[in-house]
Scaffold this motif. Sequence first.
Motif, PDB file in Angstrom:
ATOM      1  N   HIS A 110      58.611  45.132  26.537  1.00 26.09           N
ATOM      2  CA  HIS A 110      59.251  45.801  27.432  1.00 26.09           C
ATOM      3  C   HIS A 110      58.271  47.013  28.150  1.00 26.09           C
ATOM      4  CE1 HIS A 110      62.617  48.371  28.995  1.00 26.09           C
ATOM      5  NE2 HIS A 110      63.574  47.426  28.974  1.00 26.09           N
ATOM      6  N   ASP A 164      63.573  51.230  14.051  1.00 25.90           N
ATOM      7  CA  ASP A 164      64.871  50.909  14.799  1.00 25.90           C
ATOM      8  C   ASP A 164      64.483  49.410  15.388  1.00 25.90           C
ATOM      9  OD1 ASP A 164      66.994  51.864  16.579  1.00 25.90           O
ATOM     10  OD2 ASP A 164      65.638  50.961  17.965  1.00 25.90           O
ATOM     11  N   MET A 165      65.393  48.434  15.093  1.00 26.15           N
ATOM     12  CA  MET A 165      65.189  47.004  15.342  1.00 26.15           C
ATOM     13  C   MET A 165      65.518  46.760  16.807  1.00 26.15           C
ATOM     14  SD  MET A 165      64.661  45.384  12.781  1.00 26.15           S
ATOM     15  CE  MET A 165      64.717  43.723  13.554  1.00 26.15           C
ATOM     16  N   SER A 166      66.041  47.639  17.676  1.00 24.87           N
ATOM     17  CA  SER A 166      66.139  47.405  19.231  1.00 24.87           C
ATOM     18  C   SER A 166      64.762  47.944  19.673  1.00 24.87           C
ATOM     19  CB  SER A 166      67.141  48.066  19.773  1.00 24.87           C
ATOM     20  OG  SER A 166      66.796  49.581  19.529  1.00 24.87           O
ATOM     21  N   THR A 167      64.138  48.895  19.146  1.00 27.59           N
ATOM     22  CA  THR A 167      62.657  49.281  19.639  1.00 27.59           C
ATOM     23  C   THR A 167      61.716  48.281  19.214  1.00 27.59           C
ATOM     24  OG1 THR A 167      63.317  51.696  19.390  1.00 27.59           O
ATOM     25  CG2 THR A 167      60.788  51.134  19.314  1.00 27.59           C
ATOM     26  N   ARG A 168      61.812  47.853  17.992  1.00 30.75           N
ATOM     27  CA  ARG A 168      60.816  46.816  17.536  1.00 30.75           C
ATOM     28  C   ARG A 168      60.930  45.481  18.452  1.00 30.75           C
ATOM     29  NH1 ARG A 168      61.304  45.128  11.403  1.00 30.75           N
ATOM     30  NH2 ARG A 168      61.523  47.227  11.294  1.00 30.75           N
ATOM     31  N   ASN A 169      62.196  45.157  18.721  1.00 34.84           N
ATOM     32  CA  ASN A 169      62.247  43.894  19.666  1.00 34.84           C
ATOM     33  C   ASN A 169      61.900  44.322  21.034  1.00 34.84           C
ATOM     34  OD1 ASN A 169      63.527  42.380  17.590  1.00 34.84           O
ATOM     35  ND2 ASN A 169      65.442  43.089  18.178  1.00 34.84           N
ATOM     36  N   ALA A 170      62.108  45.413  21.648  1.00 37.11           N
ATOM     37  CA  ALA A 170      61.523  45.632  22.865  1.00 37.11           C
ATOM     38  C   ALA A 170      59.970  45.633  23.068  1.00 37.11           C
ATOM     39  CB  ALA A 170      61.952  47.118  23.088  1.00 37.11           C
TER      40      ALA A 170
END
Length: 231
Positions: A77, A66-72
């Motif tokens: 985060h 999941d890209m949002s998770t990866r970026n976090a």
Amino acid sequence: LPKLKRGADGARGDDANMLKRSVVTWLNHQTPHPVPLIIVDEKQGRGLLHDVTGQLICPVDYNWLDMSTRNAIRTFHPNYPVTANMWPTFLYFEGQYSPQRPSAGLFKGELLLRAFRCVFTSPSSAREGPEGPGEDASGQPHAGNRPHKPSRLPHTRCDVAGLLKMRSVQPRAIAYVAVQLRFALSSSTSWDLKDDNFDYDTFYNNIVDWFECPRSQAKTQAIEELLLWWN
């Protein structure tokens, strides 16, 4: 004691240097190839910075795809800490984790097995993937991915297993290799007990405790079966 410590530090350093190159070579030769390819002699581009090494050290609690998770995760985060209290994906067979059966496939990761061979027998013994029956995340038999008993592996003059008279795989040896493999996959250029929020000492102790301090009879049996599988 100082000489013993220097000897232990030297051995750890030799293992780290060996796995630094070997692990990346294995990853670069897998299909499909990593994009971009991982640089063998440099570590700055590894760890969470690269999609392949990042997925391998990502805690199984998170969905790296999941890209949002990866970026976090990459931006540290606070809701997505990467700590030693969560198992990294590389510990699991084919990276498969089931929340319903969190121990299924644990400590059967192919890279872990190859790193174990590399450290305790020889780099050449780890060039090909492990052989024999394994099991998938559901606990079902699966072809491939079973380690050889150290005493049966090809021997060289530098066979550490032979020098240590190692006739069976012990939990602390697995923990040691897991620490070395995690460091090899990271972007850290020099050894330190802490890699941001990840504490290697805690990681090692958590693995040892998992094997040596089972909390139920069922867990004890599962550990015995896992060590039998390793041996």
